[in-house]
Design an enzyme around this catalytic site. Structure first.
Site: not given
Length: 426
Positions: A166, A251, A280
């Site tokens: 993801f 990532d 984030k």
């Protein structure tokens, strides 16, 4: 000109009741999230509050965006100072701003030397907004590296990715997703990606060819089911990247910034990639902010004037929040907190699992813990936990995701464990 009157609402942003909010989203919003019927009016530390004053322990932390807790006072004050001091507004990128320069310096030095084989040149960072934008930056970097450095014909470059990944939901990124619902009907999809089994180094070896320019990997998979790769997997990727002159990019949008008990998740395997993606928690969960960090030599090779840009990417208010969040991370030792608390919490959850007929496996590092249930009905348990004042979500349908703010205290962990035991032990 008449000054606008400040209005104070008792419930939060507005006095609209919950049903009105549900209807507003239904009537005016895209139905792209499966939501639970809860309207959060306040968020502070590890707790969320509804219109009736009921409190819920946030054990999701917006998928690691709220690592430092909701409305951390130092980060919040920095943002407020910027707004009041008139140095928060977005400006044309034709001029310089001191918040951007200072943030770029801090975040580049936050990471170890990327791509050491290209020289001890220091790091450079390219800022964007949402995390997926920085994933796109990393993809551009790997492709241009293949074209310019390796001599691959433009259009033939290939990047190795992993099943159940993801990385976001732009067209290019969903093109290599394993999830049908992320990409069905959105074609034509972007070519140039080869997906292999997560954790299988032999499949990676077989996938490498003359057009391979990079490897994009999550050091631990969050949305993919809270999966930890076999020990030595990242070291294997590092060696293959060195041997075949590939760019290895991690990532760390969900697993970085202390989430797994270290500053960066790749540190668990004692490797350093050629590039890392952060987002984030990078701004304390207050402002959209992400970066791609790589060796200065690589960054200068790939991006020249006009080849990349973003109006809000790295704008002053985001950079102020980012600089404050990095300071909080270091001064409050959030990685160390995550490691210590996560070790204790995992042991307590494992003790519950031994008594439960529902739990298949408990896995995780730091405060990034997954509880896989046997019947693949994790969301049923999430709904039960909501009624008991704990907010969690499922990962890949079969796993309860436990990822609270890293500032969670002992009393709050006791509350969480007590509620977990209620729903998992008959």
């Amino acid at each position: 000109m008449t000054a606008m009157r400040k209005i104070h609402y008792s419930k939060g942003f507005s006095n609209e009741n919950d049903n009105a909010i549900f209807n507003l989203e239904k009537d005016y919003g895209a139905h792209h999230y499966a939501r639970i019927n809860l309207v959060v009016r306040h968020a502070k530390g590890c707790w969320l509050t509804d219109e009736k004053g009921n409190k819920y322990l946030d054990c999701l932390a917006a998928y690691s965006a709220a690592n430092s807790g909701h409305h951390h006072p130092f980060i919040t004050n920095a943002v407020m100072d910027a707004l009041i001091g008139n140095y928060a507004s977005v400006l044309s990128n034709v001029v310089f701003t001191d918040p951007l320069g200072i943030f770029l310096s801090n975040v580049s030095k936050f990471a170890p030397q990327m791509g050491a084989r290209f020289g001890n040149c220091g790091n450079k960072a390219l800022p964007k907004n949402g995390g997926v934008e920085s994933v796109e930056t990393a993809i551009k970097t790997m492709r241009y590296f293949g074209f310019k450095h390796k001599g691959i014909k433009d259009g033939d470059q290939e990047i190795i990715v992993f099943n159940n990944n993801f990385h976001g939901r732009t067209i290019s990124v969903v093109s290599f997703s394993s999830s049908k619902k992320y990409k069905e009907g959105f074609g034509p999809l972007t070519p140039g990606f080869v997906s292999v089994e997560f954790g299988n180094i032999e499949q990676v070896k077989k996938a490498i060819n003359k057009n391979t320019c990079g490897i994009l990997v999550e050091p631990m998979q969050g949305e993919g089911g809270m999966k930890i790769p076999p020990e030595g997997f990242l070291k294997g990727l590092r060696k293959l990247s060195d041997d075949h002159d590939l760019l290895l990019v991690c990532d760390e949008i969900q697993v970085g910034m202390g989430r797994t008990g270290k500053k960066f998740c790749f540190e668990h395997d004692n490797i350093v990639p050629d590039g890392v993606i952060l987002g984030k928690a990078l701004s304390g969960g207050l402002i959209p902010l992400s970066v791609f960090i790589t060796n200065a030599k690589i960054m200068d090779m790939v991006f020249s004037k006009g080849s990349e840009g973003s109006t809000f990417g790295g704008y002053p208010l985001a950079c102020v929040a980012g600089t404050a969040a990095l300071k909080v991370f270091e001064e409050e030792k959030l990685a160390e907190q995550s490691e210590q608390k996560g070790r204790i919490l995992k042991k307590r959850i494992e003790a519950i699992a031994k008594k439960s007929i529902h739990v298949k496996e408990v896995r995780g590092k730091g405060l990034f813990i997954g509880i896989e249930v046997k019947n693949g009905n994790a969301m049923d348990f999430c709904r039960k936990l909501l009624k008991l004042g704990v907010i969690v979500n499922d990962s890949h349908g079969h796993t309860i995701r436990i990822s609270p703010p890293l500032i969670i205290n002992e009393e709050e962990m006791d509350f969480m464990v007590k509620q977990l035991e209620k729903v998992l032990v008959d």
